[in-house]
Design an enzyme around this catalytic site. Structure first.
Site, PDB file in Angstrom:
ATOM      1  N   HIS A 116       0.875  -1.191   0.000  1.00  0.00           N
ATOM      2  CA  HIS A 116       0.000   0.000   0.000  1.00  0.00           C
ATOM      3  C   HIS A 116       0.909   1.237   0.000  1.00  0.00           C
ATOM      4  O   HIS A 116       1.694   1.429  -0.915  1.00  0.00           O
ATOM      5  CB  HIS A 116      -0.914  -0.111   1.229  1.00  0.00           C
ATOM      6  CG  HIS A 116      -2.068   0.837   1.275  1.00  0.00           C
ATOM      7  ND1 HIS A 116      -2.436   1.655   0.249  1.00  0.00           N
ATOM      8  CD2 HIS A 116      -2.957   1.107   2.284  1.00  0.00           C
ATOM      9  CE1 HIS A 116      -3.499   2.372   0.596  1.00  0.00           C
ATOM     10  NE2 HIS A 116      -3.827   2.069   1.836  1.00  0.00           N
TER      11      HIS A 116
ATOM     12  N   ASP B 134       3.010   5.703  -6.928  1.00  0.00           N
ATOM     13  CA  ASP B 134       4.206   5.594  -6.095  1.00  0.00           C
ATOM     14  C   ASP B 134       5.487   5.549  -6.907  1.00  0.00           C
ATOM     15  O   ASP B 134       6.568   5.810  -6.394  1.00  0.00           O
ATOM     16  CB  ASP B 134       4.132   4.331  -5.230  1.00  0.00           C
ATOM     17  CG  ASP B 134       3.078   4.493  -4.169  1.00  0.00           C
ATOM     18  OD1 ASP B 134       2.975   5.591  -3.622  1.00  0.00           O
ATOM     19  OD2 ASP B 134       2.357   3.526  -3.912  1.00  0.00           O
TER      20      ASP B 134
ATOM     21  N   HIS C 115      -1.856  -2.376  -9.750  1.00  0.00           N
ATOM     22  CA  HIS C 115      -2.820  -1.791  -8.818  1.00  0.00           C
ATOM     23  C   HIS C 115      -4.042  -2.692  -8.779  1.00  0.00           C
ATOM     24  O   HIS C 115      -4.430  -3.238  -9.807  1.00  0.00           O
ATOM     25  CB  HIS C 115      -3.216  -0.382  -9.277  1.00  0.00           C
ATOM     26  CG  HIS C 115      -3.825   0.420  -8.183  1.00  0.00           C
ATOM     27  ND1 HIS C 115      -5.147   0.330  -7.848  1.00  0.00           N
ATOM     28  CD2 HIS C 115      -3.261   1.296  -7.322  1.00  0.00           C
ATOM     29  CE1 HIS C 115      -5.379   1.131  -6.829  1.00  0.00           C
ATOM     30  NE2 HIS C 115      -4.256   1.728  -6.485  1.00  0.00           N
TER      31      HIS C 115
END
Ligand code: CMC
Length: 425
Positions: free
Chosen positions: A266, A365, A307
């Site tokens: 996460h 990210d 994802h």
């Protein structure tokens, strides 16, 4: 009111079980499975792959099309025309503020930035090399020991004050973690600065001289906050909702969200991306790591790729990629070796059959870590910054949960343990 009905035939039950089907404003219809429990049945969905755990009107994601909407507004438009605090207002209140409402909101948030002085003493109990997420879990949870005047979760005014306090104090606590780790004095917030400028000053300023944030870096920081503000029912937000469902106070609930965010699957992924790029070390080693990522017997994964919801380019990643270029040009570090590895890795993965077939694209990210590194933020702080930014999403969902009739969240299970048996002897 159900728009449609589903009928479920189960072996051993004569009649079909009728289940209401609801349609939202966007997204797939949902089958209301609650009538099943009266028939002695549970549904089974580990990982919540096909389960809507709540009704929400805050954020919508279409993962196949790469769409992210906050209160209906596309993330690309918010990134271009809005700023983080305005998005905070939007997420909390459902509508964009007027100029006057925005000025008032910013003023209130910026006048809650200081933390109780006692909190600074907590830091001394931690090792200097403690992970800042460990300190954040502790300090945010501890806020509930200070702000007793806003802990009535059934009072909308208390909920609002908590939201202000959390949005305002997270940058202060985050910067305190960094200052503690390097042995510099904490910097008190400056309420006349913008939200991102104030954060950069608390991170990089010292009491010895004036600090002026570079506007390009402050803009990039604000953008990182904005792009991380909310992402519907992800693991940390669901954790906050579940903790909130027991009636726990908001500071404790947000602390639980920070803990859930910490994991590398996460929020911890931005830190893991940099660690991975450093481990790769040279463009020539990319094929070796791509091979490892594809090997089902190797637990290594390309960090910053894939994802659960997006099976397309993460729209946040697209915006950040452009910002990444601006920051690196501003700082004159376009030739940064890690960036070169990142760019090449992205190219190779996007052309590789394994990643293409599984629709594994770079996520937010992948780029946020590169920008934050360029700004001078240490990797251990990356997830803290994600937590800072996501606090508005968590508190908006927590508030939404408490604003309508609700009950404690209590998942059930498929039990596969021992039958009842007697204790020996
Ligand atoms: N590298 C290599 N293979 C991958 C990756 C990856 N990063 N991600 C998924 N796969 C493969 C996986 O092995 C599986 O292959 P197969 O079908 O052959 O078994 C397939 O793709 C589907 O993966 P999954 O594990 O079923 O997907 P998931 O939805 O459970 O996991 C994820 C989503 C984000 C945890 C995963 O993609 C991952 O671990 N990515 C790396 C960590 C990361 O970047 N996380 C940040 C997510 S974005 C920020 C946030 O929301 O917090």
């Amino acid at each position: 009111m159900a728009d449609k009905k589903a009928r479920l035939m189960v072996d051993g039950i004569d009649d079909p079980i009728e289940l209401p089907v609801y349609s939202g404003t966007e997204g797939p219809d949902v089958v209301d499975v609650r009538p099943l429990s009266a028939k002695g049945l549970f549904t089974y969905d580990p990982g919540f792959v096909a389960t809507a755990a709540c009704e929400s009107s805050i954020t919508y994601i279409d993962g196949d099309k790469g769409i992210l909407l906050h209160r209906g507004y596309p993330i690309e438009q918010l990134a271009e025309k809005s700023d983080y605090l305005e998005v905070c207002y939007l997420l909390l209140n459902g509508e964009l503020p007027t100029a006057e409402e925005k000025a008032q909101f910013v003023d209130i948030v910026m006048h809650h930035t200081m933390v109780h002085e006692q909190i600074s003493y907590f830091f001394r109990g931690f090792r200097r090399d403690a992970h800042p997420m460990a300190i954040m879990v502790a300090c945010v949870g501890a806020l509930s020991a200070f702000y007793h005047d806003s802990l009535d979760i059934n009072d909308p005014y208390h909920r609002e004050v908590c939201a202000f306090r959390l949005i305002a104090k997270m940058p202060t606590l985050a910067a305190m973690c960094y200052k503690y780790s390097i042995g510099q004095p904490f910097m008190y917030p400056r309420n006349d600065l913008g939200y991102a400028e104030n954060f950069l000053r608390m991170m990089f300023g010292t009491p010895c001289e004036e600090y002026q944030a570079n506007p390009v870096l402050a803009k990039a920081m604000d953008l990182i906050f904005l792009l991380h503000a909310d992402h519907e029912q992800n693991a940390s937000t669901s954790t906050v909702r579940l903790a909130g469902s027991s009636g726990a106070n908001p500071f404790a609930c947000i602390a639980s969200g920070i803990a859930a965010l910490w994991g590398p699957a996460h929020g911890g992924a931005n830190e893991a991306v940099l660690a991975m790029l450093q481990e790769i070390g040279d463009e020539s080693r990319i094929p070796e790591f791509i091979k490892r990522a594809k090997d089902p017997d190797d637990s290594f994964r390309l960090m910053g790729f894939g994802h659960r919801v997006y099976h397309n380019f993460d729209p946040r990643a697209k915006v950040l990629k452009a910002s990444c270029d601006q920051v690196l040009t501003e700082l004159g570090i376009e030739n940064d070796p890690l960036l070169k590895i990142a760019t090449r890795l992205e190219q190779v993965a996007l052309e590789d059959d394994y990643f293409v077939k599984r629709k594994l694209y770079p996520n937010v990210d992948f780029y946020s870590g590169i920008i934050m590194k360029a700004i001078g933020i240490p990797t251990s702080m990356f997830t803290v910054i994600f937590a800072l930014a996501r606090t508005i999403g968590w508190i908006s969902h927590w508030s939404e949960f408490h604003s309508s009739p609700n009950r404690i969240g209590r998942p059930r299970q498929l039990y596969t343990g021992q039958h009842k048996r007697d204790y020996p002897g």
